[in-house]
Write an enzyme that holds these catalytic residues in place. Sequence first.
Site, PDB file in Angstrom:
ATOM      1  N   LYS A  44       0.937  -6.886 -14.174  1.00  0.00           N
ATOM      2  CA  LYS A  44       0.935  -7.282 -12.766  1.00  0.00           C
ATOM      3  C   LYS A  44       0.950  -8.806 -12.784  1.00  0.00           C
ATOM      4  CE  LYS A  44      -0.114  -6.419  -8.238  1.00  0.00           C
ATOM      5  NZ  LYS A  44       0.546  -5.466  -7.319  1.00  0.00           N
ATOM      6  N   ASP A  52       0.808  -1.224   0.000  1.00  0.00           N
ATOM      7  CA  ASP A  52       0.000   0.000   0.000  1.00  0.00           C
ATOM      8  C   ASP A  52       0.839   1.272   0.000  1.00  0.00           C
ATOM      9  OD1 ASP A  52      -2.392  -1.445  -0.005  1.00  0.00           O
ATOM     10  OD2 ASP A  52      -2.438  -1.562   2.178  1.00  0.00           O
ATOM     11  N   GLY A  78       3.861  -5.838  -2.934  1.00  0.00           N
ATOM     12  CA  GLY A  78       4.479  -5.434  -1.678  1.00  0.00           C
ATOM     13  C   GLY A  78       5.815  -4.756  -1.905  1.00  0.00           C
ATOM     14  N   HIS A 121      -1.475  13.488  -0.737  1.00  0.00           N
ATOM     15  CA  HIS A 121      -2.639  12.683  -0.376  1.00  0.00           C
ATOM     16  C   HIS A 121      -3.838  13.223  -1.149  1.00  0.00           C
ATOM     17  CE1 HIS A 121      -5.074  10.010   2.033  1.00  0.00           C
ATOM     18  NE2 HIS A 121      -5.923  11.001   2.243  1.00  0.00           N
ATOM     19  N   SER A 139      -2.609 -11.133  -5.544  1.00  0.00           N
ATOM     20  CA  SER A 139      -3.539 -11.730  -4.588  1.00  0.00           C
ATOM     21  C   SER A 139      -4.567 -10.671  -4.215  1.00  0.00           C
ATOM     22  CB  SER A 139      -2.790 -12.245  -3.361  1.00  0.00           C
ATOM     23  OG  SER A 139      -1.999 -11.220  -2.780  1.00  0.00           O
ATOM     24  N   GLY A 142       1.531   2.780  -2.753  1.00  0.00           N
ATOM     25  CA  GLY A 142       1.034   3.565  -3.877  1.00  0.00           C
ATOM     26  C   GLY A 142       1.565   3.108  -5.217  1.00  0.00           C
ATOM     27  N   LYS A 143       2.019   1.858  -5.302  1.00  0.00           N
ATOM     28  CA  LYS A 143       2.616   1.360  -6.552  1.00  0.00           C
ATOM     29  C   LYS A 143       1.659   1.435  -7.729  1.00  0.00           C
ATOM     30  CE  LYS A 143       3.664  -2.766  -5.186  1.00  0.00           C
ATOM     31  NZ  LYS A 143       3.100  -2.627  -3.816  1.00  0.00           N
ATOM     32  N   THR A 144       0.430   0.987  -7.514  1.00  0.00           N
ATOM     33  CA  THR A 144      -0.507   0.937  -8.647  1.00  0.00           C
ATOM     34  C   THR A 144      -0.884   2.336  -9.114  1.00  0.00           C
ATOM     35  OG1 THR A 144      -1.380  -1.191  -7.898  1.00  0.00           O
ATOM     36  CG2 THR A 144      -2.735   0.073  -9.435  1.00  0.00           C
TER      37      THR A 144
END
Length: 235
Positions: free
Chosen positions: A37, A12, A120, A211, A41, A14-16
């Site tokens: 990707k 989490d 991750g 953000h 999971s 922010g890779k995507t």
Amino acid sequence: MSAYFVTGTDTDAGKTLVTSTLLATASAQGLTTLGLKPVASGSRVTPEGLRNSDALALQVQSMPPVSYATVNPWAFAPAIAPHLAASEAGQALNLCDIVTTVGATLAQTPRDLSLIEGAGGWRVPLNDREDFCDIPCAMGLPVILVVGLKLGCLNHARLSAEAIAADGLTLAGWVGSVVDPAFAAESARFADNLDVLKRTLPAPCLGVIPHLEQPSPETAQPFLSLPPLRPLETL
């Protein structure tokens, strides 16, 4: 054709958002794009099969369009570490199979910019002997590091950069992604943290995404720049 592996300092980070935004930026400049990707999971059951939201976001930004199976050949339902999700599904993730599949996709679907998103952080396991970082190592891919900006990010980012270098790969750039708005609220201290990252990470900063109330490639695009586009060596 230029390809990069995108990793993060943590889950989490922010890779995507970063990956899909870089693809959207390239597409807006008239470049062809591909987001992959390979393993995901946390997928939901649909009439078409398992679908992962991160992989779907990359599929949307792949131009010309490609099938979901091209973007995400290994999808698992539980939102847990991929090697554990694969085990629960009675499967075993294998570096050779993944590298062969991704390599064939890059060869058969050449694009100006291709981004392969990991899962991750850098050392997430594929199985008992191999890690996700073995994918870019086997393919010789330069790396883009997404730094989740929160308390502790300096240590996470610097250790990740050291691990990437120790594995013999090039850190081509890094992106800051504000995952904790409270961390960014104190502007002076936040600026000091960014300054440390810019001084100590051995790669250019491609941007800092604040953000966002509604995070999307459209809202994040003004904050990012593309990495250098360079020919991908034959795998």
